[in-house]
Design a protein around this motif. Structure first.
Motif, PDB file in Angstrom:
ATOM      1  N   GLY A  96      -9.202  -1.095   0.870  1.00 18.82           N
ATOM      2  CA  GLY A  96      -8.423  -0.876  -0.341  1.00 18.82           C
ATOM      3  C   GLY A  96      -6.942  -1.139  -0.113  1.00 18.82           C
ATOM      4  O   GLY A  96      -6.260  -1.741  -0.966  1.00 18.82           O
TER       5      GLY A  96
ATOM      6  N   ASN B 284      -4.302  -3.864  -1.973  1.00 19.09           N
ATOM      7  CA  ASN B 284      -3.055  -3.436  -2.620  1.00 19.09           C
ATOM      8  C   ASN B 284      -1.836  -4.173  -2.068  1.00 19.09           C
ATOM      9  O   ASN B 284      -0.843  -4.328  -2.781  1.00 19.09           O
ATOM     10  CB  ASN B 284      -2.877  -1.929  -2.465  1.00 19.09           C
TER      11      ASN B 284
ATOM     12  N   THR C  71      -8.252   1.810  -4.081  1.00 11.11           N
ATOM     13  CA  THR C  71      -7.889   3.064  -3.430  1.00 11.11           C
ATOM     14  C   THR C  71      -7.139   2.791  -2.134  1.00 11.11           C
ATOM     15  O   THR C  71      -7.424   1.807  -1.429  1.00 11.11           O
ATOM     16  CB  THR C  71      -9.132   3.911  -3.150  1.00 11.11           C
ATOM     17  N   ASN C  72      -6.193   3.662  -1.816  1.00 11.46           N
ATOM     18  CA  ASN C  72      -5.484   3.572  -0.546  1.00 11.46           C
ATOM     19  C   ASN C  72      -6.131   4.447   0.527  1.00 11.46           C
ATOM     20  O   ASN C  72      -5.554   4.637   1.602  1.00 11.46           O
ATOM     21  CB  ASN C  72      -4.017   3.972  -0.727  1.00 11.46           C
ATOM     22  N   ASP C  73      -7.336   4.956   0.227  1.00 11.09           N
ATOM     23  CA  ASP C  73      -8.029   5.820   1.173  1.00 11.09           C
ATOM     24  C   ASP C  73      -8.802   5.036   2.222  1.00 11.09           C
ATOM     25  O   ASP C  73      -9.308   5.624   3.187  1.00 11.09           O
ATOM     26  CB  ASP C  73      -8.976   6.761   0.422  1.00 11.09           C
TER      27      ASP C  73
ATOM     28  N   ASP D 234       0.859  -1.180   0.000  1.00 10.54           N
ATOM     29  CA  ASP D 234       0.000   0.000   0.000  1.00 10.54           C
ATOM     30  C   ASP D 234       0.904   1.242   0.000  1.00 10.54           C
ATOM     31  O   ASP D 234       2.118   1.139  -0.175  1.00 10.54           O
ATOM     32  CB  ASP D 234      -0.961  -0.014   1.195  1.00 10.54           C
TER      33      ASP D 234
END
Length: 320
Positions: A295, A299, A289-291, A237
């Motif tokens: 997510g 990753n 997404t890394n939000d 991530d």
């Protein structure tokens, strides 16, 4: 790096506790130089593997472009063939009309008859030339169609083989469904994605028990498919690595994790090491997404990309 630090600590302890003889110091200095040289070699090997991967992907792209070009050329030959056949039919009709007119004019005008005969001869010559050109176009079209059929058969065979491989992997890893493992077939390749929760502890590149079982099961399938190139990619991530020790970054961590998977696959001696490539992508190829935590979990993964070798397709495209 760990060996380097251990050696430095050892030297420091020796200096702080007692006098060191020149021989011991030289031995330590020689070991440090050897370790440093080994580190440079490992970095060079990693760079070579990445270049080889890029070259392989470029070769696949070029082969597909050549295939598309062959299809376009075959279609153009078909168009030329149809146009030539239409021209031939027109020549035949014109020849028949001239012949009819010639027969009627013989009794009226011998000069006119000679002119018509000359025109007929010219038409016959043109017709013969057009027939020859038509025959050559037909032969070229048949040859091109044959090559296209061969290419299509090779591609279909590769796709079928990859489908069988994907199904075999899915069966072998069925016990790990719902544990962060997916198997997909895209663009002629098979992608096996394993989230880190199945393989590693946070910040570690040591593979756990379940992860080793999954990788070894995958290795059993790969051992039965020697014509498959295997690329193992490590991903993280976007949270920067903050641990201490031999790791320096997420990229370093992802590379070590990919290498750890390669080492487990190499336990299976039936797998050709030349088919294996390890690569670290760090946080630079996310699939989510890394939000969100969900997510980030997706990753953090290992992707095993299986690609068919295209030697036969390359041979067909290079044939004259």
């Amino acid at each position: 790096m760990r060996l380097k630090q251990s050696l430095i600590i050892a030297i420091t302890l020796v200096f702080t506790t007692s006098c060191v003889s020149p021989k011991v110091y030289k031995d330590l200095e020689s070991k440090y130089a050897s370790l440093k040289q080994e580190n440079r070699k490992l970095n060079k090997d990693n760079t070579s593997l990445l270049k080889e991967k890029t070259a392989t992907l470029n070769e696949l792209k070029q082969l597909k472009a050549a295939y598309d070009e062959a299809i376009a050329e075959r279609d153009q030959l078909r168009s030329d063939f149809a146009a030539t056949k239409s021209n031939l039919d027109n020549l035949k009709a014109s020849y028949a009309a001239l012949e009819k007119n010639s027969s009627a004019a013989i009794t009226k005008n011998s000069q006119k008859n000679r002119e018509l005969l000359a025109q007929l001869e010219a038409k016959e010559q043109a017709l013969a030339a057009e027939n020859e050109r038509l025959q050559k176009l037909k032969q070229a079209l048949e040859e091109r169609s044959g090559r296209i059929a061969e290419l299509e058969n090779v591609i279909a065979s590769k796709d079928a083989a990859m489908t069988q491989l994907k199904n075999a992997i899915s069966r072998a890893l069925t016990d790990f469904e719902g544990k962060g493992l997916t198997v997909e077939q895209r663009g002629g390749n098979v992608y096996v994605s394993m989230e880190n929760k199945l393989l590693f502890q946070s910040g570690s590149w040591a593979v756990g028990t379940d992860g080793k079982t999954a990788v070894r099961s995958l290795g059993n399938v790969l051992a039965e498919n020697p014509d498959i190139a295997v690329l193992i990619e490590g991903h993280t991530d976007n949270v920067p690595y903050s641990g201490n020790g031999v790791l320096t970054s997420n990229w370093d961590l992802s590379t070590k994790r990919a290498t750890a998977i390669v080492n487990i696959l190499r336990e299976n001696t039936a797998i050709n090491p030349e088919n294996l490539t390890a690569a670290g992508r760090g946080q630079h190829a996310p699939v989510a997404t890394n939000d969100t935590e969900e997510g980030k979990a997706k990753n953090r993964r290992i992707e095993v990309i299986l690609t068919p070798k295209l030697d036969e397709l390359s041979r067909l495209l290079n044939e004259q």
